[in-house]
Design an enzyme around this catalytic site. Structure first.
Site, PDB file in Angstrom:
ATOM      1  CG  ASP A  91      -0.203   0.115   2.530  1.00 32.48           C
ATOM      2  OD1 ASP A  91       0.798  -0.616   2.703  1.00 32.48           O
ATOM      3  OD2 ASP A  91      -0.615   0.924   3.384  1.00 32.48           O
ATOM      4  CD  GLU A 154       4.338   1.281   6.818  1.00 29.72           C
ATOM      5  OE1 GLU A 154       5.086   1.667   7.734  1.00 29.72           O
ATOM      6  OE2 GLU A 154       3.968   2.044   5.890  1.00 29.72           O
TER       7      GLU A 154
END
Length: 447
Positions: A91, A154
């Site tokens: 991500d 994250e």
């Protein structure tokens, strides 16, 4: 495989590695609430496919109770070989137009400086590219046992810590290799040995029951926005150092970052100076810092001649390695509750208390990583800290206390501009990191 052979093979692989990285950059995999889910699912599936092709035939999307799933895989090495956990995340941060991008953040772009631009080019799709390149260098058969974990959240409210706590057996290893960092300057190797923690809260200041006309009542009735501004100003002293009683500070004992190299990546406007005291390394890696990262109040476009009854801010404070995050947050909350002007009412809500992390020292894995970096880059690797935070590291350490940690990657601090506009990565740095990571596994297998 000799180092020269690894370097030659990796160089031949680089066109394909960069092509895959460009494809991944083009997927806007933002996991923040309110962003489309389809790109995240597409990113997870494409990443899964690439790592299966690279040799992780059992790679799968792990089941998690909420959020986007991490990718997990295991690849057995020769009997008795060391076990290495590879980490990266798929991500990325949002890339709003307001950041001032000079190219489309979702269109990978090579510029005259040779760097590859786009959101996630460095943080952390370059980490994915590094792992893929390393696996291809070994034709999908590395000399050690590998466990792979690729996180999907994250950059937002991570679900991976819960996953590790629920499945600690999946993370038993000799060495964690976290490819979500970088050198201070591309081509100059470092190992990151300390990260600051991150505590945060929201503070709401109230002065009135309802808005008032600023002309009729201004000068006597207290404005909540002005009260908030005065409260926030008490968090730092005139030099810019944190002025919160009870918050821990220190000095950095490792390699130093020069002010000149730091300024290369800081676009100060004319007349603006750096803040804080001590060396740049002290300020970044061994002292706390504090920022108001968001404010809720009336917008300029929606403003009128009104004294505001309420205003709020979100405060983020980076804390130094070796500290208790709850105690540091306690000190911040106590300061906010006791320093509001004019008797203003203050409400503080805790948001996060993420620990700092000190890399365990003295192990053979870290020693092998230092040797691998020196061979791949052609110069000796030094030890530095990071002002950023990765709370997951403490969770991994608690799940497998005996394991060592190597923190590195292609995200150079000098020019990568992670989380900002015009994020970029140096393809040559990815190549060097692939070589270093392959050499590390070779050295671990030999030992």
């Amino acid at each position: 495989m000799p180092a020269a052979d690894i370097q030659q093979k990796v160089r031949a692989l680089m066109p394909g590695v960069i092509a895959d990285l460009e494809e991944l950059i083009s997927i806007p995999s933002v996991a923040f609430p309110g962003y489309p889910e389809e790109p995240m699912h597409r990113m997870a599936e494409r990443t899964l496919e690439l790592f299966r092709e690279a040799g992780f035939t059992d790679a799968h999307l792990a089941e998690v109770p909420h959020g986007y799933p991490p990718i997990y895989a295991e690849l057995p090495g020769p009997p008795g070989s060391p076990v290495v956990v590879l980490y990266a995340h798929y991500d990325v941060q949002p890339a709003p137009e307001s950041q001032g991008w000079t190219t489309d953040p979702w269109t990978p772009t090579r510029k005259e400086d040779g760097r590859l631009y786009g959101r996630g080019a460095a943080d952390d799709k370059s980490g994915l590219a590094t792992h893929l390149g390393m696996m291809r260098a070994f034709d999908g058969k590395p000399p050690v046992t590998i466990r792979l974990i690729l996180e999907g959240m994250e950059e937002t409210e991570s679900n991976l810590e819960e996953f590790v706590e629920a499945h600690p057996d999946l993370f038993q290893c000799d060495l964690f290799v976290v490819c979500d960092m970088g050198n201070l300057v591309a081509g100059e190797p470092v190992l990151t040995t300390a990260l600051r923690g991150d505590v945060s809260c929201t503070v709401t200041v109230r002065t009135l029951d309802h808005p008032l006309h600023s002309g009729v009542f201004g000068g006597a009735a207290p404005d909540a926005m002005m009260a908030l501004a005065r409260l926030l100003s008490t968090l730092v002293d005139d030099a810019g150092d944190v002025a919160v009683a009870g918050v821990t500070t220190g000095t950095w004992e490792g390699a130093e970052q020069s002010e000149e190299s730091f300024l290369e990546g800081v676009p100060l406007l004319d007349g603006v100076s750096l803040i804080g005291t001590g060396t740049v390394s002290d300020r970044l890696w061994a002292k706390p810092s504090i920022n108001a990262i968001g404010i809720d109040t009336t917008s300029i476009a929606g403003s009128s001649n009104v004294i505001l009854p309420q205003a709020s801010a979100k405060i983020s404070m980076r804390i130094v390695p070796g500290t208790d995050p709850e105690a540091e947050l306690d000190a911040l909350v106590a300061h906010l509750e006791s320093h509001a002007p004019w008797g203003a009412q203050v409400e503080v809500k805790r948001v996060k208390a993420a620990p700092a992390f000190l890399v365990p020292s003295g192990g053979s894995g870290v020693s092998a990583a230092r040797e691998a970096m020196s061979e791949a880059f052609g110069s000796e690797a030094s030890e530095v800290g990071s002002g950023g935070s990765i709370p997951l590291l403490q969770t991994l350490h608690e799940a497998c206390p005996a394991a060592e940690f190597v923190l590195w990657g292609p995200e150079d601090m000098d020019k990568a501009r992670i989380h900002a506009s015009d994020e970029s990565v140096d393809p040559d740095e990815i190549e060097r990191m692939i070589v270093a990571q392959a050499l590390l596994l070779e050295k671990l297998a030999e030992r």
